[in-house]
Design a protein around this motif. Structure first.
Motif, PDB file in Angstrom:
ATOM      1  N   GLU A   8     -14.407 -53.840   4.146  1.00  0.00           N
ATOM      2  CA  GLU A   8     -15.525 -53.875   2.855  1.00  0.00           C
ATOM      3  C   GLU A   8     -16.062 -53.088   2.678  1.00  0.00           C
ATOM      4  O   GLU A   8     -16.709 -52.559   1.475  1.00  0.00           O
ATOM      5  N   ALA A  11     -14.157 -51.869  -0.762  1.00  0.00           N
ATOM      6  CA  ALA A  11     -14.370 -52.432  -1.371  1.00  0.00           C
ATOM      7  C   ALA A  11     -15.531 -52.421  -2.177  1.00  0.00           C
ATOM      8  O   ALA A  11     -16.376 -52.219  -3.404  1.00  0.00           O
ATOM      9  N   LEU A  12     -17.065 -52.251  -1.633  1.00  0.00           N
ATOM     10  CA  LEU A  12     -18.123 -50.972  -2.050  1.00  0.00           C
ATOM     11  C   LEU A  12     -17.827 -50.204  -3.406  1.00  0.00           C
ATOM     12  O   LEU A  12     -18.128 -49.558  -3.711  1.00  0.00           O
ATOM     13  N   ARG A  14     -15.024 -49.457  -4.479  1.00  0.00           N
ATOM     14  CA  ARG A  14     -14.343 -49.988  -5.807  1.00  0.00           C
ATOM     15  C   ARG A  14     -15.402 -50.299  -6.705  1.00  0.00           C
ATOM     16  O   ARG A  14     -15.433 -50.228  -8.189  1.00  0.00           O
ATOM     17  N   GLU A  15     -16.527 -50.996  -6.526  1.00  0.00           N
ATOM     18  CA  GLU A  15     -17.215 -51.927  -6.998  1.00  0.00           C
ATOM     19  C   GLU A  15     -18.823 -50.764  -7.937  1.00  0.00           C
ATOM     20  O   GLU A  15     -18.414 -50.525  -8.999  1.00  0.00           O
ATOM     21  N   ARG A  16     -17.675 -49.696  -7.435  1.00  0.00           N
ATOM     22  CA  ARG A  16     -19.284 -48.579  -7.554  1.00  0.00           C
ATOM     23  C   ARG A  16     -18.785 -47.786  -8.441  1.00  0.00           C
ATOM     24  O   ARG A  16     -19.337 -47.384  -9.320  1.00  0.00           O
ATOM     25  N   GLY A  18     -14.997 -48.418  -9.603  1.00  0.00           N
ATOM     26  CA  GLY A  18     -14.387 -47.960  -9.570  1.00  0.00           C
ATOM     27  C   GLY A  18     -12.027 -48.288  -9.537  1.00  0.00           C
ATOM     28  O   GLY A  18     -12.406 -47.855  -7.864  1.00  0.00           O
ATOM     29  N   ASP A  19     -11.376 -49.093  -9.793  1.00  0.00           N
ATOM     30  CA  ASP A  19     -10.664 -48.898  -9.168  1.00  0.00           C
ATOM     31  C   ASP A  19      -9.978 -47.068  -9.244  1.00  0.00           C
ATOM     32  O   ASP A  19     -10.491 -46.819  -9.836  1.00  0.00           O
ATOM     33  N   ASP A  46     -26.681 -45.077   0.227  1.00  0.00           N
ATOM     34  CA  ASP A  46     -27.109 -46.544  -0.335  1.00  0.00           C
ATOM     35  C   ASP A  46     -27.601 -47.094   1.513  1.00  0.00           C
ATOM     36  O   ASP A  46     -27.514 -46.863   2.619  1.00  0.00           O
TER      37      ASP A  46
END
Length: 149
Positions: A8, A11-12, A14-16, A18-19, A46
Motif C-alpha cells: 500500500e 503504491a502511494l 508511486r502515485e506521488r 512516479g515509477d 502525509d
C-alpha cells in the motif's frame, strides 16, 4: 502498534513520485536512494501516514553492497513502517540525509558514516563519531582489516 502494509505504501509513493522510486512485496518496502529525502518528507507529512518519529537507522554490509534500514513510527496513528534503501556503490556510497526531516537521524547517520563509510549528502555535521579523524577505514565493513601493529 499496527504495521503499515508495504504494498500500500509503495503504491502511494508511486502515485506521488512516479515509477522507479519504490518497490514492495509483502516483506519489504524498498526506496531508491536518489529520492530518499523526498519520500521521507512525504511519509512524515502525509496526514494519513504521519510517520513523525524515526526510531533508528542502521546499515547492513552484504559484502557487495549495503542496505540502510529505517524504522519509522506514527505516534498519533499508532502505526509503524520499516523502509529499506539499497546502496550499491561500495567505492563511494552515498545517500541523501534525512536529518532535516527527522532530527533524530543526526547521530545515527554519523555513526553509519563513521563505521561503514556511507556518506549522507546534506547532513549538517557529517564527521566521525567514534573513530578519530584520519582513522584508516571503516571497522564495520566486512572487507575491513585491522591494520594495527
Amino acid at each position: 502498534m499496527k504495521d503499515i502494509a508495504f504494498i500500500e505504501i509503495a503504491a502511494l509513493i508511486r502515485e506521488r513520485f512516479g515509477d522507479g522510486v519504490a518497490a514492495a512485496d509483502d516483506k519489504r518496502l524498498i526506496v531508491e536512494p536518489p529520492r530518499l529525502a523526498e519520500v521521507a518528507a512525504f511519509l512524515r507529512d502525509d496526514p494519513n501516514l504521519n510517520l513523525d518519529y524515526l526510531s533508528s537507522v542502521t546499515a547492513i554490509d552484504h559484502k557487495t553492497d549495503f542496505t540502510l534500514i529505517y524504522h519509522l513510527y506514527s505516534l498519533t496513528k499508532n502505526q509503524r513502517l520499516t523502509m529499506r534503501v539499497p546502496v550499491v556503490d561500495r567505492v563511494s556510497p552515498a545517500v541523501p540525509s534525512v536529518t532535516p526531516i527527522w532530527r533524530g537521524a543526526d547521530l545515527q547517520e554519523r555513526e553509519i558514516f563513521d563505521l561503514f563509510g556511507i556518506e549522507f549528502s546534506g547532513h549538517p555535521n557529517l564527521k566521525r563519531l567514534f573513530m578519530w579523524e584520519g582513522f584508516p577505514g571503516f571497522p564495520l565493513r566486512k572487507d575491513w582489516v585491522n591494520r594495527g601493529p
